[in-house]
Design a protein around this motif. Structure first.
Motif, PDB file in Angstrom:
ATOM      1  N   THR A 123      -9.854   2.034 -15.791  1.00 18.33           N
ATOM      2  CA  THR A 123      -9.292   1.071 -16.734  1.00 18.33           C
ATOM      3  C   THR A 123      -8.151   0.256 -16.146  1.00 18.33           C
ATOM      4  N   HIS A 124      -7.445   0.788 -15.185  1.00 21.03           N
ATOM      5  CA  HIS A 124      -6.286   0.064 -14.654  1.00 21.03           C
ATOM      6  C   HIS A 124      -6.429  -0.308 -13.183  1.00 21.03           C
ATOM      7  N   ILE A 125      -6.508   0.718 -12.346  1.00 18.55           N
ATOM      8  CA  ILE A 125      -6.420   0.467 -10.903  1.00 18.55           C
ATOM      9  C   ILE A 125      -7.600  -0.351 -10.400  1.00 18.55           C
ATOM     10  N   ARG A 126      -8.773   0.024 -10.857  1.00 22.87           N
ATOM     11  CA  ARG A 126      -9.972  -0.668 -10.389  1.00 22.87           C
ATOM     12  C   ARG A 126      -9.898  -2.168 -10.694  1.00 22.87           C
ATOM     13  N   LYS A 127      -9.486  -2.471 -11.920  1.00 23.54           N
ATOM     14  CA  LYS A 127      -9.388  -3.879 -12.313  1.00 23.54           C
ATOM     15  C   LYS A 127      -8.312  -4.600 -11.511  1.00 23.54           C
ATOM     16  N   ARG A 128      -7.221  -3.885 -11.277  1.00 19.38           N
ATOM     17  CA  ARG A 128      -6.133  -4.505 -10.530  1.00 19.38           C
ATOM     18  C   ARG A 128      -6.567  -4.826  -9.098  1.00 19.38           C
ATOM     19  N   LEU A 129      -7.257  -3.900  -8.492  1.00 21.42           N
ATOM     20  CA  LEU A 129      -7.737  -4.128  -7.125  1.00 21.42           C
ATOM     21  C   LEU A 129      -8.701  -5.306  -7.091  1.00 21.42           C
ATOM     22  N   LEU A 130      -9.575  -5.380  -8.102  1.00 21.98           N
ATOM     23  CA  LEU A 130     -10.525  -6.491  -8.151  1.00 21.98           C
ATOM     24  C   LEU A 130      -9.786  -7.815  -8.279  1.00 21.98           C
ATOM     25  N   ARG A 131      -8.735  -7.823  -9.109  1.00 18.48           N
ATOM     26  CA  ARG A 131      -7.954  -9.048  -9.273  1.00 18.48           C
ATOM     27  C   ARG A 131      -7.301  -9.448  -7.963  1.00 18.48           C
ATOM     28  N   GLY A 182      -8.586  -9.069  -5.187  1.00 16.19           N
ATOM     29  CA  GLY A 182      -9.599  -9.408  -4.204  1.00 16.19           C
ATOM     30  C   GLY A 182      -9.949  -8.258  -3.298  1.00 16.19           C
ATOM     31  N   ILE A 183      -9.661  -7.038  -3.753  1.00 12.11           N
ATOM     32  CA  ILE A 183      -9.967  -5.848  -2.956  1.00 12.11           C
ATOM     33  C   ILE A 183     -11.111  -5.101  -3.610  1.00 12.11           C
ATOM     34  N   ASP A 184     -12.073  -4.751  -2.803  1.00 10.34           N
ATOM     35  CA  ASP A 184     -13.195  -3.973  -3.301  1.00 10.34           C
ATOM     36  C   ASP A 184     -12.714  -2.551  -3.602  1.00 10.34           C
ATOM     37  N   PRO A 185     -12.784  -2.114  -4.875  1.00  6.28           N
ATOM     38  CA  PRO A 185     -12.274  -0.787  -5.208  1.00  6.28           C
ATOM     39  C   PRO A 185     -13.089   0.356  -4.622  1.00  6.28           C
ATOM     40  N   VAL A 186     -14.269   0.055  -4.129  1.00  6.30           N
ATOM     41  CA  VAL A 186     -15.096   1.112  -3.523  1.00  6.30           C
ATOM     42  C   VAL A 186     -14.748   1.273  -2.045  1.00  6.30           C
ATOM     43  N   THR A 187     -14.718   0.158  -1.336  1.00  5.70           N
ATOM     44  CA  THR A 187     -14.472   0.220   0.112  1.00  5.70           C
ATOM     45  C   THR A 187     -13.009   0.008   0.465  1.00  5.70           C
ATOM     46  N   HIS A 188     -12.229  -0.507  -0.483  1.00  7.85           N
ATOM     47  CA  HIS A 188     -10.826  -0.839  -0.261  1.00  7.85           C
ATOM     48  C   HIS A 188     -10.695  -1.957   0.777  1.00  7.85           C
ATOM     49  N   GLU A 205       4.542   5.899  -8.073  1.00  3.74           N
ATOM     50  CA  GLU A 205       4.227   6.806  -6.964  1.00  3.74           C
ATOM     51  C   GLU A 205       2.866   7.467  -7.183  1.00  3.74           C
ATOM     52  N   GLU A 206       2.616   7.850  -8.427  1.00  2.00           N
ATOM     53  CA  GLU A 206       1.329   8.483  -8.734  1.00  2.00           C
ATOM     54  C   GLU A 206       0.182   7.496  -8.490  1.00  2.00           C
ATOM     55  N   GLU A 207       0.405   6.273  -8.927  1.00  2.00           N
ATOM     56  CA  GLU A 207      -0.648   5.273  -8.762  1.00  2.00           C
ATOM     57  C   GLU A 207      -0.923   5.007  -7.284  1.00  2.00           C
ATOM     58  N   GLU A 208       0.149   4.917  -6.511  1.00  4.26           N
ATOM     59  CA  GLU A 208      -0.017   4.676  -5.074  1.00  4.26           C
ATOM     60  C   GLU A 208      -0.773   5.839  -4.437  1.00  4.26           C
ATOM     61  N   THR A 209      -0.412   7.029  -4.877  1.00  2.35           N
ATOM     62  CA  THR A 209      -1.077   8.223  -4.347  1.00  2.35           C
ATOM     63  C   THR A 209      -2.560   8.211  -4.681  1.00  2.35           C
ATOM     64  N   ILE A 210      -2.879   7.830  -5.903  1.00  6.73           N
ATOM     65  CA  ILE A 210      -4.283   7.795  -6.314  1.00  6.73           C
ATOM     66  C   ILE A 210      -5.060   6.816  -5.436  1.00  6.73           C
ATOM     67  N   ILE A 211      -4.468   5.649  -5.213  1.00  7.82           N
ATOM     68  CA  ILE A 211      -5.157   4.645  -4.399  1.00  7.82           C
ATOM     69  C   ILE A 211      -5.362   5.157  -2.975  1.00  7.82           C
ATOM     70  N   GLN A 212      -4.320   5.765  -2.442  1.00  4.58           N
ATOM     71  CA  GLN A 212      -4.428   6.299  -1.084  1.00  4.58           C
ATOM     72  C   GLN A 212      -5.499   7.366  -0.995  1.00  4.58           C
ATOM     73  N   LEU A 213      -5.448   8.293  -1.950  1.00  5.61           N
ATOM     74  CA  LEU A 213      -6.417   9.387  -1.919  1.00  5.61           C
ATOM     75  C   LEU A 213      -7.829   8.868  -2.154  1.00  5.61           C
ATOM     76  N   HIS A 214      -7.955   7.881  -3.024  1.00  2.00           N
ATOM     77  CA  HIS A 214      -9.287   7.344  -3.292  1.00  2.00           C
ATOM     78  C   HIS A 214      -9.861   6.669  -2.061  1.00  2.00           C
ATOM     79  N   SER A 215      -8.989   6.032  -1.277  1.00  2.88           N
ATOM     80  CA  SER A 215      -9.479   5.375  -0.067  1.00  2.88           C
ATOM     81  C   SER A 215     -10.001   6.399   0.931  1.00  2.88           C
ATOM     82  N   ILE A 216      -9.503   7.622   0.798  1.00  2.00           N
ATOM     83  CA  ILE A 216      -9.935   8.682   1.712  1.00  2.00           C
ATOM     84  C   ILE A 216     -11.070   9.503   1.114  1.00  2.00           C
ATOM     85  N   LEU A 217     -10.915   9.863  -0.156  1.00  3.64           N
ATOM     86  CA  LEU A 217     -11.841  10.822  -0.780  1.00  3.64           C
ATOM     87  C   LEU A 217     -12.932  10.169  -1.618  1.00  3.64           C
ATOM     88  N   GLY A 218     -12.753   8.902  -1.953  1.00 12.32           N
ATOM     89  CA  GLY A 218     -13.718   8.280  -2.859  1.00 12.32           C
ATOM     90  C   GLY A 218     -13.572   8.817  -4.273  1.00 12.32           C
TER      91      GLY A 218
END
Length: 370
Positions: free
Chosen positions: A110-118, A120-126, A73-86
């Motif tokens: 160390t974790h989420i960014r690499k996972r998103l890249l794997r 095929g999702i751009d971790p900056v723009t999502h 849940e925390e990880e999902e929240t981080i991804i959601q918030l990052h997509s909004i707040l950068g």
DNA sequence: AAACTTCTCAACCGCTTGCAT
DNA sequence: TATGCAAGCGGTTGAGAAGTT
């Protein structure tokens, strides 16, 4: 504005903290509170600068800090918030009780960014990254795949779409999300392959030869684009629309022919901005066959405009398809449910949010939590 | 078992912001 | 208004841990 000179002072210790130093800092803050960080080290008997003390306390010693792995849940929240707040780590941390900005930043890198890249999702723009899509990985379960003559014919047939890389990206996103009509994995791969090949080919072609666009048309489009943005009431850009993108393209072309009102155009554009920028959307997908049919028609001039609309949508990172689970700390961030009216129909963002339910659980590697 | 590589994360650096004077 | 300082923030580093050869 002057800079704090505290760390420049000689004789101050740097590097890892010892248990004795931790004890001194904890004891002092328990007794006197946080107060002035500049004077704290001296008063607490620490040979550290105030900045170092503050960092040690806020990132490690604070009693309310939650240690251990991040939950799903925390990880999902981080991804959601990052997509909004950068990269606003402190803002993200403020919505995750017990987690520090430093911890979240580290975990992201160390974790989420690499996972998103794997994924095929751009971790900056999502947004999806077709440029780095690894076809071999997608096709791994199959022993080997050689394009058939039919596939090659398909690629040639879709050459006109080379000028619309964003539509291609959109189409690929839809296909990557998987069609419920396709159950068999191998069948899915075989249907997917021509599209992915085509998408990559088209993107390469588009980079070499971008489509010509007259200035007047461009200006007109930019005006329409701005109207679309206004009509969509960004950033609460989520709407319920069962119509396919191809149908919207056709409708928009019709509107253009009949010189309809700009706000109508904006409303249509608002519809077209629905597709996912980064994630699987389960309730509205690009009608790929319809788009294919449209592209093959002799006059596909309106595609450029709608391709650009999609581009703008992605670049602005609006309507990113990010869900807002009620259980998540992010709930309430966009607490004001907006209702956007266009073309006689209306849809509230809160209702539509359900239609764009993010299926992160399917995308993330759940085995990490086992 | 040793050497090497990769990963993790605490800590630091330097810039920005906000406030007091 | 200009200046100085403290605190906050995000990017980066590097030591140690963990994994691999």
């Amino acid at each position: 504005m002057g800079r704090a000179p505290c760390c420049e002072k000689s004789g101050l210790k740097k590097g890892p903290w010892t248990p004795e130093e931790d004890e001194k800092l904890i004891a002092y803050i328990k007794k006197h509170g946080q107060g002035n960080w500049r004077t704290l080290p001296k008063n607490a008997g620490l040979a550290r600068c105030g900045k170092s003390c503050r960092l040690r306390w806020t990132n490690y010693l604070r009693p309310d800090i939650k240690r251990g792995r991040f939950s799903f849940e925390e990880e999902e929240t981080i991804i959601q918030l990052h997509s909004i707040l950068g990269n606003k780590w402190s803002a993200i941390a403020a919505r995750l009780p017990g987690r520090t900005d430093n911890e979240i930043k580290n975990y992201w890198n160390t974790h989420i960014r690499k996972r998103l890249l794997r994924m095929g999702i751009d971790p900056v723009t999502h947004a999806p990254r077709l440029d780095v899509l690894d076809l071999s990985a997608l096709l791994k379960p199959a022993a080997a795949y050689y394009p058939t003559q039919a596939d090659l014919d398909t690629l040639r047939a879709f050459e006109p779409l080379a000028n619309y890389p964003d539509l291609l990206r959109l189409a690929a996103s839809t296909l990557l999300a998987g069609s419920p009509a396709i159950g068999d994995q191998q069948q899915q791969q075989q249907q997917l392959l021509p599209w992915l090949l085509q998408a990559q080919m088209a993107q390469a072609a588009a980079m070499v030869a971008p489509p010509p666009q007259q200035q007047a048309e461009h200006n007109q489009f930019m005006q329409q684009q701005q109207a679309a943005v206004a009509a969509c009431q960004m950033p609460d850009l989520v709407h319920a629309s069962p119509t396919s993108v191809a149908q919207q393209l056709a409708a928009a072309a019709q509107q253009q022919q009949h010189q309809h009102q700009p706000q109508d155009m904006a409303a249509a554009a608002c519809h077209s901005m629905q597709p996912p920028t980064g994630y699987v959307v389960d309730s509205q997908q690009l009608d790929v066959p319809a788009l294919m049919q449209m592209v093959q028609q002799p006059d596909a001039s309106n595609l450029q405009q709608w391709s650009s609309t999609v581009t703008s949508s992605n670049n602005n990172n609006v309507g990113s398809g990010v869900s807002t689970p009620s259980s998540s700390p992010v709930a309430g961030l966009n607490s004001t449910a907006t209702t956007t009216t266009y073309g006689g129909a209306s849809a509230s963002s809160s209702d539509a949010a359900a239609l764009f339910n993010l299926q992160l659980s399917d995308l993330l590697d759940v085995s990490d939590y086992m």
